[in-house]
Structures are given as C-alpha cells and as structure tokens.
Scaffold this motif. Sequence first.
Motif, PDB file in Angstrom:
ATOM      1  N   PRO A 324       0.811  -1.520   0.148  1.00  0.00           N
ATOM      2  CA  PRO A 324       0.231  -0.148  -0.208  1.00  0.00           C
ATOM      3  C   PRO A 324       1.227   1.342  -0.184  1.00  0.00           C
ATOM      4  CG  PRO A 324      -0.521  -1.264   1.848  1.00  0.00           C
ATOM      5  CD  PRO A 324       0.178  -2.206   1.194  1.00  0.00           C
ATOM      6  N   THR A 325       2.198   1.245   0.448  1.00  0.00           N
ATOM      7  CA  THR A 325       2.551   2.629   0.535  1.00  0.00           C
ATOM      8  C   THR A 325       3.452   2.765  -0.182  1.00  0.00           C
ATOM      9  OG1 THR A 325       3.405   1.899   3.498  1.00  0.00           O
ATOM     10  CG2 THR A 325       4.664   3.480   2.173  1.00  0.00           C
ATOM     11  N   LEU A 326       4.082   1.801  -1.366  1.00  0.00           N
ATOM     12  CA  LEU A 326       4.357   1.260  -1.902  1.00  0.00           C
ATOM     13  C   LEU A 326       3.521   2.534  -3.545  1.00  0.00           C
ATOM     14  CD1 LEU A 326       7.197   0.478  -3.865  1.00  0.00           C
ATOM     15  CD2 LEU A 326       6.007  -1.335  -4.673  1.00  0.00           C
ATOM     16  N   LEU A 327       2.625   2.092  -3.923  1.00  0.00           N
ATOM     17  CA  LEU A 327       1.379   2.298  -4.720  1.00  0.00           C
ATOM     18  C   LEU A 327       1.336   3.734  -4.199  1.00  0.00           C
ATOM     19  CD1 LEU A 327      -0.858   2.160  -6.443  1.00  0.00           C
ATOM     20  CD2 LEU A 327      -2.076   1.684  -4.121  1.00  0.00           C
ATOM     21  N   THR A 328       1.235   4.547  -3.045  1.00  0.00           N
ATOM     22  CA  THR A 328       0.892   5.465  -2.438  1.00  0.00           C
ATOM     23  C   THR A 328       2.278   6.314  -3.316  1.00  0.00           C
ATOM     24  OG1 THR A 328      -0.586   4.921  -0.868  1.00  0.00           O
ATOM     25  CG2 THR A 328       0.947   7.539  -0.781  1.00  0.00           C
ATOM     26  N   SER A 329       3.229   6.310  -3.210  1.00  0.00           N
ATOM     27  CA  SER A 329       4.831   6.241  -3.303  1.00  0.00           C
ATOM     28  C   SER A 329       5.105   6.378  -5.142  1.00  0.00           C
ATOM     29  CB  SER A 329       6.059   5.798  -2.748  1.00  0.00           C
ATOM     30  OG  SER A 329       7.232   6.229  -3.611  1.00  0.00           O
TER      31      SER A 329
END
Length: 562
Positions: A324-329
């Motif tokens: 999920p954090t990677l998608l936001t990044s």
Amino acid sequence: MLSALSIRDVVLIDKLNLGFQKGLCVFTGETGAGKSILLDSLSLVLGARADTGLIRYGQPQLSVTATFLLPSNHAVFQLLHEQGINASESEELIVRRLVLSDGKSKAFINDEPVSIAFLKSVGALLAEIHGQFASHGLLNPATHLTVLDSYAQLNAEKATVEKAYTQFKEAETALKTAQKNLENAQNREEYLRNAIIDLENLAPKPDETEELTQKRAQLMNSEKIITCVNQAAELLNNEQQGLIHQAAQAERQLAKAAQYAPETFEDVLKNLNEAQSVLSDVSFELDHLGEKLGDVSELPEIDNRLYALKDAARRYQVDVNELPTLLTSFQEQLFSLEKGEELIVQLQQNLNQAHTDYLKTAQNLSRKRKKAADSLDKAVQKELPALKLEKADFITELTTDETILSPQGIDSVCFTASTNKGTPPAPLHKIASGGELARFMLALKVVLAHTVETETLIFDEVDSGIGGATAAAVGERLARLGNDYQVLVVTHSPQVASCGQTHYCVTKSEKNNETQTTVQLLSFSQRLQEIARMLSGTHITQTAQTMAQELLEKSCQNHPKN
C-alpha cells in the motif's frame, strides 16, 4: 597573556625559567648572545615545525613549556572544548612541546597529548610572532578579510550576508533536488503508470496478509469444529435425551412436588429455570457458530489472494505489507512528474530571488569594505614615515567578483605593500626585509589595535636598520600597544629598550668548558648600564650613561623603576 616560559636544553640554554607581566617587555643583549633562541623556543611551543638542530648538544630531547593566563571568554576555550580537552575557563593554560633527537615531536595542552596541527591552531589564538621567520597572523592573506571587517566593525552586515547566502544555498539545493526527481520520474514514467495500474487493480490493504492467513487457518479446521459443535447441539436439543428436554421434565416433576411444599422447592425451581435459560442461550450460539466460522468454499479464493499479494511483493522487491505504501509512493512520483515543470519554474524563481537578495546584501557589504579599506590605508600610511618607511605604500587590495558567492560575500582582500617608489605592491609576506616587514606589522597592529584577538604580540627585528628618531617612534608605538596588550620585543635599539616596562638581558658565558645562554631580569640601575652599553658599546662612557638616564626618564616616566 604569557605568564611563564620554561626552556630546557635548547641550543645554549640548559635550564631557564622566565616570568612575564602585561605591557611592553624588551629583550636585549649582544649579537650572538642567544636572543633568537628565545624566539625559536616560543615558536616551537606555538606549533612551529620541529628542528632537531635546536636540541642542546649531548641531550636526548628539548622541552619548552609556556603558561598562559586567559580571560573566561577567550576563543581558545571553545576550540579545546570541541577537542574534548579539559580546560576550565579563567585558569592557567599550560602548553608543552618536546622535540626528540630522533626527529619525533610531542605536544601537550594541560598535560593532555595533542597533534602538532592542533597545537598550531591553539598557538595562533594565544600569540602572534612578527619577524623574518613569521608566516601566520597578519602575514596570512586568508586572515585579511576578517581583519578588515573587524576594523570596520561590520559584524551585522556580515551576519546579513551569511543569512542571505544560506537562503540562496537552500533554494539552490531545493531546485537541484526537484530537477533530479523530475529527471528520475521522466525516465520511469511508463514504469510508474503500469505499476500504478497493476497495484490499483490489486488494491492491497494494510495488514491484509495477516488477516487472510488467520482466516485461512481457521477455515482449514472448520470441518472438525463444525462436527464438534453439531454433536454438542444434539446433546442439548435431542427431543428425548437432550439436556434442554431433560431439564424441562425435571422442572415439571418438581413443580408437582412444590404444590405440597412451596417454600421448600422455591429456590430449586428458580435455579433450574435459570439453568434452562442458559442452556437455551448456548444452543442459540451453537446454531449461529457455523456462520462465524465461514464457508470452506472460500479457501481457494483466499489462497489466490495471498498468492497475488506475494507475487506483487516479489516483483516490486518489497515486503507484502509495504505494497500500500509503495502504491502511494508511485502515485506521488507520477504526480510530481505531472506537476514537475510547474514546480521547477517556481523553484527557479525562488533561486533567482535568493540570488538577487544575496547580491544586494553582499554589494552593500562590499561598499562598506571599500570605504574601510581606504580608511585603513590612510591610517597605516600615516604611521609609516615615523617608522622610516616614508617611501613605502600600504594598499589594501579589495577584489570583487559577483560570480563567486561565499558566506563572507563577494570580496577577497590582500594587504600589500611597496617599500620603494615605483615598485609594484606585493603581499606583505613577500616583503624581503625582515626589519621592514616587522615595522609594517607594527604600523598595522597600532591601527588595528581594537581588533587584535590574541593578547600577546611578539616582534623581532622591528628596529632593524633604524636609529634615532625612527627608533624612538617604534618604541613609542610598541609602548602604546603595551597599554592594551602584552608585547614582547627583541631589540638592538636603546630607544626601544628604554620604553619597556620590563627589561631582560640575554648574555652568553662559559662555564665548565661549556657555553651557556642566560637571561636576567634587570633592575633600574642594571637597565641604565645595559642601555648605556647599547649606546656606546663595550666601553661605557659617562656621556652614554647620561643619555641612557635621559632615555629612561623620558620614555618610562609612567613606569615604576625596578
């Protein structure tokens, strides 16, 4: 200030201990007596390069120890603190230097070992030596800009320039960072778009794998759990043998008995009724427990979801929980790319404004420096004729370059001098004559007296090649410096010597077939004889004594006689 100097086994000195006071201290003696040994010793303890040739013949090493009394706000304390050296403020600072016959050199500050480079840094804050061997202090062009600013008292303007420079560098860094991010984003644009589509379709949620893993483990055992639950429900609800049916029959029998003895069976019937309610609640829970456990048919869907999450984590080389954090990044990077050009334009405008603001403050500082340079040149030039430098020129060369930005501004400064008319000016440290150089330094020190950071000034050959009125002028200026600072002077001039508040005589003698240098603090009568010797030579005449008396009375009338 320098309060004591201890010398061991340096050239002709076996053992020597000297104490010093504030004001002007002069050293005199015949040529070759060993006055230069004192200066060599002071240079060593202030960080000069070691020379094994200074070790007294037959000795394994030399030792020089200097004790300084410093005010609590002296800059040296901060330097020592940064190096972790114990030095309580307002106490003696003891500096010791050893030079061994094998060429090794050791240095200590308050008995703690330090490097020679660090000793040199400390020494520069403790004393300045001016003479033919000196190569630091005002002779170092790197210090000239700071000296000029101190002379002009431009601390506020310098702080403004430094702040503007910091803001300029921050704006420059922000622009470079944004440009780099934009370039990286542009190189990865296609990758970012595909990755975002992939991850948005996957729609990973925080802590999703832990929840799925727990649910999978639960479903794997649900069949066994349901079997046990069904059997328990049968034991409760069987129409003939179930606990609930049996409890109901028991209640009917006891109710019949209660007709004959109500009070006896009141509590029993109440408890039995409550037990039936509890059993009914348990039966209800068991009926709905299957819904909580879930349907075993969900297992393939859960396994597929877990595989998809782990496969994505492997492809993007992150932990599953980081998806999920990677998608936001990735979304932020793509947004930065789409808005990047606008951001670059804004940051470039910020940088341009910061550059304009910096130049404005730097130009203001530069104008004040130029005015101060003119003032300094005139002040120093005024001192030169009396020091027999009437043909010399002192010029503060101020070079301004707006393409070279620094926290100090856009200027570079170099003190230059020309000793003869028609000779182009050269940096001070390139003036050939040691005597001329020392007198230039004296003129500068007199003008810059309020900016001197070190409390001890040492002059050598300041009276070289001069006499009479010129020597008297040198002495008067040294005495003037001595009002505010400790000034040590090696001199051959009776006029200069007569101005000293304390007077040491350096002599050389033979003892036990060895030549030794000794230093003696002179009383007033001894000073009279020494100055008379300096005036007339070995044979002291009555005229020389009279002249010496006049010099002492004229030059030292404000100092007590020893």
